[in-house]
Design an enzyme around this catalytic site. Structure first.
Site, PDB file in Angstrom:
ATOM      1  N   GLY A   1       0.821  -1.207   0.000  1.00 22.88           N
ATOM      2  CA  GLY A   1       0.000   0.000   0.000  1.00 22.88           C
ATOM      3  C   GLY A   1       0.850   1.249   0.000  1.00 22.88           C
TER       4      GLY A   1
ATOM      5  N   GLU B   1       4.850 -11.394  -6.031  1.00 20.64           N
ATOM      6  CA  GLU B   1       3.860 -11.628  -7.096  1.00 20.64           C
ATOM      7  C   GLU B   1       4.359 -11.038  -8.423  1.00 20.64           C
ATOM      8  OE1 GLU B   1       3.653  -9.491  -4.734  1.00 20.64           O
ATOM      9  OE2 GLU B   1       3.026  -7.576  -5.592  1.00 20.64           O
TER      10      GLU B   1
ATOM     11  N   HIS C   1       8.132  -7.477  -3.918  1.00 23.07           N
ATOM     12  CA  HIS C   1       6.844  -7.984  -4.406  1.00 23.07           C
ATOM     13  C   HIS C   1       7.025  -9.355  -5.050  1.00 23.07           C
ATOM     14  CE1 HIS C   1       4.247  -4.495  -3.714  1.00 23.07           C
ATOM     15  NE2 HIS C   1       5.363  -3.817  -3.821  1.00 23.07           N
TER      16      HIS C   1
ATOM     17  N   CYS D   1       5.518  -5.851   1.507  1.00 26.19           N
ATOM     18  CA  CYS D   1       5.882  -4.439   1.365  1.00 26.19           C
ATOM     19  C   CYS D   1       5.323  -3.608   2.528  1.00 26.19           C
ATOM     20  CB  CYS D   1       5.479  -3.915   0.001  1.00 26.19           C
ATOM     21  SG  CYS D   1       6.589  -2.591  -0.520  1.00 26.19           S
TER      22      CYS D   1
ATOM     23  N   GLY E   1       9.254   3.356  -0.423  1.00 26.05           N
ATOM     24  CA  GLY E   1      10.006   4.539  -0.024  1.00 26.05           C
ATOM     25  C   GLY E   1      10.308   4.546   1.468  1.00 26.05           C
TER      26      GLY E   1
HETATM   27  N1  LIG Z   1       4.622  -1.201  -2.300  1.00 26.04           N
HETATM   28  C1  LIG Z   1       4.383  -0.889  -1.040  1.00 26.04           C
HETATM   29  O1  LIG Z   1       3.635  -1.533  -0.328  1.00 26.04           O
HETATM   30  C2  LIG Z   1       5.020   0.356  -0.521  1.00 26.04           C
HETATM   31  C3  LIG Z   1       5.072   0.440   0.979  1.00 26.04           C
HETATM   32  C4  LIG Z   1       5.233   1.835   1.540  1.00 26.04           C
HETATM   33  N2  LIG Z   1       4.184   2.684   1.114  1.00 26.04           N
HETATM   34  C5  LIG Z   1       6.564   2.403   1.117  1.00 26.04           C
HETATM   35  O2  LIG Z   1       6.617   3.264   0.271  1.00 26.04           O
HETATM   36  O3  LIG Z   1       7.567   1.987   1.618  1.00 26.04           O
END
Ligand SMILES: NC(=O)CC[C@H](N)C(=O)O
Length: 353
Positions: free
Chosen positions: A214, A324, A322, A241, A285
């Site tokens: 997210g 997936e 990720h 993530c 990030g």
């Molecule tokens: N792809 C994600 O879940 C990103 C996780 C979180 N928002 C970050 O930027 O680190």
């Protein structure tokens, strides 16, 4: 050529060619991915960000909705060296401003030196540098989007009927391919809102709690953190993530904002047990700084940041990248087999009771 303007924190204004008109603001980030632009542009993790592609040509194999990770384009604007007409039309229809004919090497160099920065965009016939600067002035940093989950999550449970294992997936901005990767391996998945309560989870009676990816700062996902607090030890927990970050924070760990993050499809990750390195897709990030009660089992080869956290005792398994990873690389797809195996332990425990 219709001009377009990019105003970046620190007073820089860049000029490019408008490929989709409009104004927008967001944190300026870059991805080094050379493929997978349809997936990146529909990944909810990119909400409230302006995505720069460092690869010079984006769109050379068209746009097909079967590759989308969500129902719509998620970054607030798109920058590239060259965008094909297919992508420009898609972004125009989506109402997401885009511009190309920009020296993206300059943009990436600036971001690598200064870190992710606030940005304003104005593109199209009415665009002006002032309009881009006005957008920049109104731009918030990612951590200031305190309820960003509400923009990307389902609002009601969504059930995907599949196989025998029940997974409750907390949707903090979940990519569609996380759901399909679980369904493909024989799970039934109930997608719950990002602010689901422990009772909402109990109603699903899951074998495993899964926290999705997210956008934004994991510190802004209190409800998801509370779910981990509530169920750890009773239910196996997995995360990807943002999911990894939230799980770590709930179990005594900490996270921090990275300078410019990891975004691309060839981030090398070392598994500390096997010493094997796999290539991974990443888009984040923030990073885990302290793993709390978890063990760090995988690290990023470039900067040693935690890429995998686990606890056999607590039944927790998370990945920062990720697995997936559509369109690939698929080196780490076996993560989902491990998740299903973990879900199976709940059934074994229930039979033993
Ligand atoms: N792809 C994600 O879940 C990103 C996780 C979180 N928002 C970050 O930027 O680190």
């Amino acid at each position: 050529m219709t001009e377009a303007y990019v105003a970046i924190e620190g007073g820089i204004v860049l000029t490019g060619r408008s490929r989709a008109p409009g104004t927008a603001r967001g944190e300026l980030v870059f991805t080094t991915a050379y493929t997978g632009y349809e997936e990146s542009l529909t990944d909810p993790s990119y909400a409230q960000q302006i995505l720069t592609f460092s690869y010079p040509l984006i769109g050379n194999y068209g746009v097909r909705d079967e590759r989308f990770e969500s129902s719509h384009v998620q970054p607030t604007a798109v920058l590239a060296r060259e965008l094909t007409d297919d992508v420009a039309e898609w972004l125009t229809e989506a109402g997401v401003p885009a511009l190309d004919r920009l020296d993206t090497r300059d943009v990436v160099t600036e971001l690598r030196e200064e870190g992710a920065m606030k940005c304003g965009i104005a593109a199209g016939p009415d665009a002006s540098p002032e309009a881009a600067r006005e957008q920049l002035e109104q731009c918030k940093g990612m951590s200031e989007h305190v309820d960003i989950g509400a923009d990307v999550s389902v609002t009601e449970p969504v059930r995907h009927e599949g196989g025998e294992y029940e997974i409750a997936l907390i949707d903090c901005g979940a990519k569609g391919s996380i759901v399909s990767s679980l369904l493909d391996r024989g799970a039934s998945v109930t997608v719950l809102p990002y602010d689901a309560t422990p009772d909402d989870v109990r109603e699903v009676d899951p074998d495993l709690l899964f926290l999705s990816n997210g956008p934004g700062d994991p510190a802004n996902f209190d409800a998801a953190q509370e779910l981990v607090d509530t169920f750890v030890g009773d239910l196996p927990i997995a995360g990807i993530c943002l999911g990894q970050q939230v799980v770590a924070r709930a179990l005594g760990g900490s996270t921090e904002k990275m300078a410019f993050g990891h975004r691309g499809v060839n981030q090398p990750v070392r598994d500390l047990d096997s010493d094997r390195v796999v290539m991974t897709t990443q888009n984040h990030g923030y990073a885990v700084t302290e793993p709390g009660e978890l063990d760090v089992t995988q690290i990023n080869v470039n900067d040693d940041t935690p890429e995998g956290l686990e606890s056999d005792d607590l039944g927790v398994l998370t990945r920062q990248y990720h697995p997936e990873a559509n369109p690939g690389p698929h080196d780490s797809l076996d993560f989902f087999d491990d998740v299903l195996e973990l879900a199976g332990t709940t059934r074994v425990a229930a039979t033993a009771d």
